[in-house]
Design a protein around this motif. Structure first.
Motif, PDB file in Angstrom:
ATOM      1  N   ASN B 154      44.693   0.660 -14.909  1.00  0.00           N
ATOM      2  CA  ASN B 154      43.863  -0.114 -13.994  1.00  0.00           C
ATOM      3  C   ASN B 154      44.713  -1.166 -13.262  1.00  0.00           C
ATOM      4  O   ASN B 154      44.428  -2.356 -13.316  1.00  0.00           O
ATOM      5  CB  ASN B 154      42.736  -0.770 -14.780  1.00  0.00           C
ATOM      6  N   VAL B 161      43.066  -5.699 -19.841  1.00  0.00           N
ATOM      7  CA  VAL B 161      41.920  -4.821 -20.100  1.00  0.00           C
ATOM      8  C   VAL B 161      42.128  -4.018 -21.391  1.00  0.00           C
ATOM      9  O   VAL B 161      41.176  -3.768 -22.142  1.00  0.00           O
ATOM     10  CB  VAL B 161      41.658  -3.891 -18.896  1.00  0.00           C
ATOM     11  N   MET B 164      41.333  -6.340 -24.211  1.00  0.00           N
ATOM     12  CA  MET B 164      39.882  -6.532 -24.178  1.00  0.00           C
ATOM     13  C   MET B 164      39.155  -5.315 -24.754  1.00  0.00           C
ATOM     14  O   MET B 164      38.239  -5.460 -25.570  1.00  0.00           O
ATOM     15  CB  MET B 164      39.452  -6.759 -22.722  1.00  0.00           C
ATOM     16  N   THR B 165      39.577  -4.130 -24.338  1.00  0.00           N
ATOM     17  CA  THR B 165      38.932  -2.898 -24.796  1.00  0.00           C
ATOM     18  C   THR B 165      39.074  -2.736 -26.305  1.00  0.00           C
ATOM     19  O   THR B 165      38.106  -2.431 -27.010  1.00  0.00           O
ATOM     20  CB  THR B 165      39.537  -1.683 -24.058  1.00  0.00           C
ATOM     21  N   ALA B 243      36.160 -11.946 -23.190  1.00  0.00           N
ATOM     22  CA  ALA B 243      36.919 -11.303 -22.106  1.00  0.00           C
ATOM     23  C   ALA B 243      35.957 -10.697 -21.108  1.00  0.00           C
ATOM     24  O   ALA B 243      34.822 -10.356 -21.465  1.00  0.00           O
ATOM     25  CB  ALA B 243      37.834 -10.217 -22.667  1.00  0.00           C
ATOM     26  N   ALA B 244      36.396 -10.579 -19.878  1.00  0.00           N
ATOM     27  CA  ALA B 244      35.548  -9.985 -18.841  1.00  0.00           C
ATOM     28  C   ALA B 244      36.409  -9.427 -17.719  1.00  0.00           C
ATOM     29  O   ALA B 244      37.544  -9.868 -17.508  1.00  0.00           O
ATOM     30  CB  ALA B 244      34.594 -11.037 -18.276  1.00  0.00           C
ATOM     31  N   THR B 245      35.845  -8.437 -17.008  1.00  0.00           N
ATOM     32  CA  THR B 245      36.472  -7.982 -15.772  1.00  0.00           C
ATOM     33  C   THR B 245      35.455  -8.113 -14.641  1.00  0.00           C
ATOM     34  O   THR B 245      34.248  -8.072 -14.881  1.00  0.00           O
ATOM     35  CB  THR B 245      36.917  -6.505 -15.837  1.00  0.00           C
ATOM     36  N   THR B 246      35.949  -8.283 -13.432  1.00  0.00           N
ATOM     37  CA  THR B 246      35.098  -8.268 -12.246  1.00  0.00           C
ATOM     38  C   THR B 246      35.850  -7.540 -11.134  1.00  0.00           C
ATOM     39  O   THR B 246      37.042  -7.256 -11.274  1.00  0.00           O
ATOM     40  CB  THR B 246      34.776  -9.690 -11.734  1.00  0.00           C
ATOM     41  N   ASN B 247      35.134  -7.245 -10.052  1.00  0.00           N
ATOM     42  CA  ASN B 247      35.785  -6.663  -8.881  1.00  0.00           C
ATOM     43  C   ASN B 247      35.470  -7.512  -7.650  1.00  0.00           C
ATOM     44  O   ASN B 247      34.356  -7.996  -7.492  1.00  0.00           O
ATOM     45  CB  ASN B 247      35.326  -5.215  -8.673  1.00  0.00           C
ATOM     46  N   ASP B 248      36.491  -7.685  -6.788  1.00  0.00           N
ATOM     47  CA  ASP B 248      36.316  -8.490  -5.572  1.00  0.00           C
ATOM     48  C   ASP B 248      35.368  -7.832  -4.577  1.00  0.00           C
ATOM     49  O   ASP B 248      34.728  -8.521  -3.777  1.00  0.00           O
ATOM     50  CB  ASP B 248      37.658  -8.650  -4.837  1.00  0.00           C
ATOM     51  N   GLU B 261      35.431 -14.162  -7.454  1.00  0.00           N
ATOM     52  CA  GLU B 261      35.245 -13.091  -8.434  1.00  0.00           C
ATOM     53  C   GLU B 261      36.157 -13.289  -9.643  1.00  0.00           C
ATOM     54  O   GLU B 261      35.757 -13.038 -10.789  1.00  0.00           O
ATOM     55  CB  GLU B 261      35.475 -11.725  -7.779  1.00  0.00           C
ATOM     56  N   ARG B 268      32.794 -15.890 -17.390  1.00  0.00           N
ATOM     57  CA  ARG B 268      32.159 -14.958 -18.341  1.00  0.00           C
ATOM     58  C   ARG B 268      32.936 -14.892 -19.653  1.00  0.00           C
ATOM     59  O   ARG B 268      32.341 -14.805 -20.726  1.00  0.00           O
ATOM     60  CB  ARG B 268      32.067 -13.564 -17.730  1.00  0.00           C
ATOM     61  N   GLU B 272      31.337 -15.995 -23.188  1.00  0.00           N
ATOM     62  CA  GLU B 272      31.222 -15.072 -24.313  1.00  0.00           C
ATOM     63  C   GLU B 272      31.717 -15.727 -25.603  1.00  0.00           C
ATOM     64  O   GLU B 272      31.164 -15.512 -26.680  1.00  0.00           O
ATOM     65  CB  GLU B 272      32.017 -13.782 -24.059  1.00  0.00           C
ATOM     66  N   GLY B 379      43.047  -2.768  -5.873  1.00  0.00           N
ATOM     67  CA  GLY B 379      41.728  -2.227  -6.187  1.00  0.00           C
ATOM     68  C   GLY B 379      40.713  -3.339  -6.358  1.00  0.00           C
ATOM     69  O   GLY B 379      39.556  -3.084  -6.678  1.00  0.00           O
ATOM     70  N   CYS B 381      40.625  -5.677  -8.651  1.00  0.00           N
ATOM     71  CA  CYS B 381      40.214  -5.951 -10.030  1.00  0.00           C
ATOM     72  C   CYS B 381      40.702  -7.310 -10.523  1.00  0.00           C
ATOM     73  O   CYS B 381      41.789  -7.761 -10.174  1.00  0.00           O
ATOM     74  CB  CYS B 381      40.698  -4.838 -10.955  1.00  0.00           C
TER      75      CYS B 381
END
Lengths: 216, 390
Positions: B154, B161, B164-165, B243-248, B261, B268, B272, B379, B381
């Protein structure tokens, strides 16, 4: 928590299936570039940026748009919509294209518009830009379609309140061989758009994703 | 949710082959980026942070002997050697057994064995070796991991990530331990690509500095050993707290104009963990030293109200290591938490981002208990993760 697949799309060989309906079919097998362009045009997606995408992004983008036509994102917070995609070959087709531009020292012309697509998650960016999705997003690699992996990853996102809806699937392209499957996953009570009204949602499970994937 | 602890880790870069070697070099201010003239990597000289090949092969050969594997050193690719050495070091003297079905294996990489597209390698390795799942299988089989690895690709957030995963799988109760490894190599493929974007700096990169002129590429690998059982964790114990992910949803190769973003991912991740924004003690930023990335990050930090929180980027030391970056920078941040020592942001002299964030111009001894690590990439991310000292 009960989660549902409220719509799905399959893109393969010479046909496209959306929610059990054959929406595109060509007697003759076309080259991928011609095939995906024909599907895009028939699908009336109307997004000129499509033409500058690489092949793998075109595939994932079209598979996403055809599912999203069936669904409604009304009332959903853009930050609570996730995208989780996967494939086997990453961005290999475009990797080879970029590599062609640097093979010869006398004709050295690497291009940013090719290089940017040498990442598998760029298709997620394209889908997010078109639809203003801003939530959790990831690209996973597995040797073959792994419904369990996708189910567990996406299930956790819902379980812990990270998303309210998620586009999930497989977007594989290697040479001229391709296969894409996208599903829209939501909690109970979600209603599709008018186009998708007739589809009876399936429980979101690895088994049901495998059933969709094995559709002929 | 179950706490997830960091039991052990490893970093392999130009600065060394263990976390301790790397952090000792960084404490002394050693920069691993230098001008490299190698036609196998780029037609003209380029600033790079490279792993020492002689030492890599010598150490790899030692491991093959130690594990009684009578295989030629060169039957493995450069990246496979990075990953095997790194995982081996992180597992040494640890209670976690690779063959245990309760041990999850996660890999982060952006380009994997991409150098195998080059003609000089084509005859040396099976064509399958270019696939990321085959890379995963090679490492899995080397150690005898019970589980097929989860592979994250990614872009530049891959490393964060991946951690986080793994942490989410452990929190869900699906596994007890996880080995998370992330790596990428310097290759003509990647160097020529970034060069075509005119994104590479002619001098070692200067994250957040007024005179920054782009990024420096690096190579390396990082491994974290995680467990729900803190048993063998060194004191003080460090856990992953959110942990968190976002997209622009803005542009595929340029960051968000506002940083909103990335700020959302940071909020987030903190939420958490049950933390308020003001509890962040230290931010380990992505800090690539491209004009737009650093600008965006500074805005995100301001949006979170964290202007007074010390910030650094490690990319001035070992460059942008792509799929390794999120891991090795996390491990360096965890080292800061353990030792209450924040490291100078190498290459930074004069503030050069729109928001007045607190960039570390010197090493700083400070009692800290929480680190916010961020990353952003192509991308659109973004990812953020919290490391917390109990």
């Amino acid at each position: 928590m009960d989660l549902y697949i409220t719509s799905y799309c399959l893109v393969r060989d010479n046909r496209v299936v959306v929610n059990d309906r054959l929406v595109f079919y060509q007697e003759n097998i076309l080259k991928f570039a011609d095939f995906i362009k024909a599907v895009y045009q028939q699908g009336q997606i109307n997004y000129p940026k499509f033409y500058k995408m690489d092949a793998i992004s075109k595939l994932g983008f079209v598979a996403a748009e055809l599912v999203l036509k069936e669904t409604s994102t009304e009332g959903l917070d853009s930050g609570a919509i996730g995208v989780v995609l996967s494939n086997a070959s990453s961005s290999l087709v475009t990797d080879i294209a970029h590599n062609e531009t640097i093979k010869d020292r006398n004709g050295y012309f690497p291009s940013p518009s090719v290089f940017v697509y040498t990442l598998p998650n760029i298709v997620i960016g394209e889908i997010c830009i078109k639809n203003h999705f801003k939530g959790e997003n990831v690209f996973l690699i597995s040797e073959s379609f792994n419904a369990r992996l996708l189910h567990d990853y996406v299930g956790e996102l819902f379980e812990n309140g990270r998303v309210d809806a998620c586009l999930c699937g497989w977007t594989e392209l290697n040479g001229d061989i391709f296969n894409a499957m996208t599903v829209w996953v939501t909690r109970a009570g979600f209603t599709n758009s008018e186009a998708g009204q007739s589809y009876r949602p399936l429980l979101f499970s690895a088994e049901n994703m495998n059933v969709i994937m094995s559709h002929n | 949710m179950k706490p997830v602890y960091i039991l052990n880790d490893n970093i392999i870069t130009s600065l060394g082959f263990t976390t301790a070697e790397n952090m000792a070099a960084i404490e002394r201010g050693v920069i691993g980026i230098r001008e490299v003239t190698d036609p196998g990597l780029y037609p003209s000289p380029v600033q790079l942070s490279l792993v020492d090949t002689k030492r890599l092969n010598a150490r790899f050969s030692e491991i093959l002997s130690a594990l009684h594997k009578p295989l030629p050193v060169d039957s493995f690719t450069r990246l496979e050697k990075f990953m095997i050495l790194s995982v081996y070091d992180a597992l040494e003297n640890q209670p976690v057994k690779p063959g245990d079905p309760a041990t999850l294996f996660v890999i982060s990489t952006t380009k994997g064995n991409i150098n195998l597209l080059e003609n000089r390698y084509k005859t040396l390795f099976n064509h399958k070796r270019i696939y990321l799942w085959e890379l995963g299988r090679t490492i899995q089989h080397f150690f005898g991991f019970a589980n097929t690895p989860v592979i994250i690709s990614n872009a530049c957030v891959s490393g964060v990530v991946a951690v986080m995963t793994a942490s989410r799988y452990l929190q869900s109760g699906a596994f007890d331990h996880a080995i998370v490894t992330g790596g990428d190599i310097a290759s003509e493929f990647v160097i020529s690509g970034f060069q075509s974007f005119q994104a590479l700096s002619p001098v070692p990169c200067k994250p957040f500095d007024l005179n920054r002129t782009g990024l420096s590429l690096g190579e390396g690998c990082g491994t974290m050993l995680l467990s729900v059982n803190p048993g063998s964790s060194p004191e003080p114990r460090i856990r992953i707290a959110g942990a968190a992910t976002t997209n622009d949803a803005n542009h595929i190769s340029g960051p968000s104009r506002t940083g909103a973003e990335l700020a959302e991912a940071m909020r987030r991740a903190l939420a958490e963990g049950g933390f308020s924004l003001s509890e962040a003690d230290y931010i380990s930023a992505h800090g690539t030293a491209t004009p737009f990335n650093d600008e965006m990050e500074s805005k995100a930090i301001e949006l979170c109200g964290l202007l007074a929180v010390p910030v650094n980027s490690f990319k001035g030391y070992w460059g942008h290591t792509l799929g390794a970056a999120g891991l090795i920078e996390s491990i360096a941040a965890v080292s800061s938490l353990r030792n209450n020592l924040l490291y100078r942001s190498a290459g930074f002299d004069t503030p050069g981002v729109p928001s007045p964030i607190s960039i570390l111009a010197q090493n700083l001894r400070k009692e800290i208990s929480m680190c916010l690590k961020t990353a952003s990439g192509f991308g659109g991310c973004n990812a953020a993760i919290i490391y917390h000292k109990n």
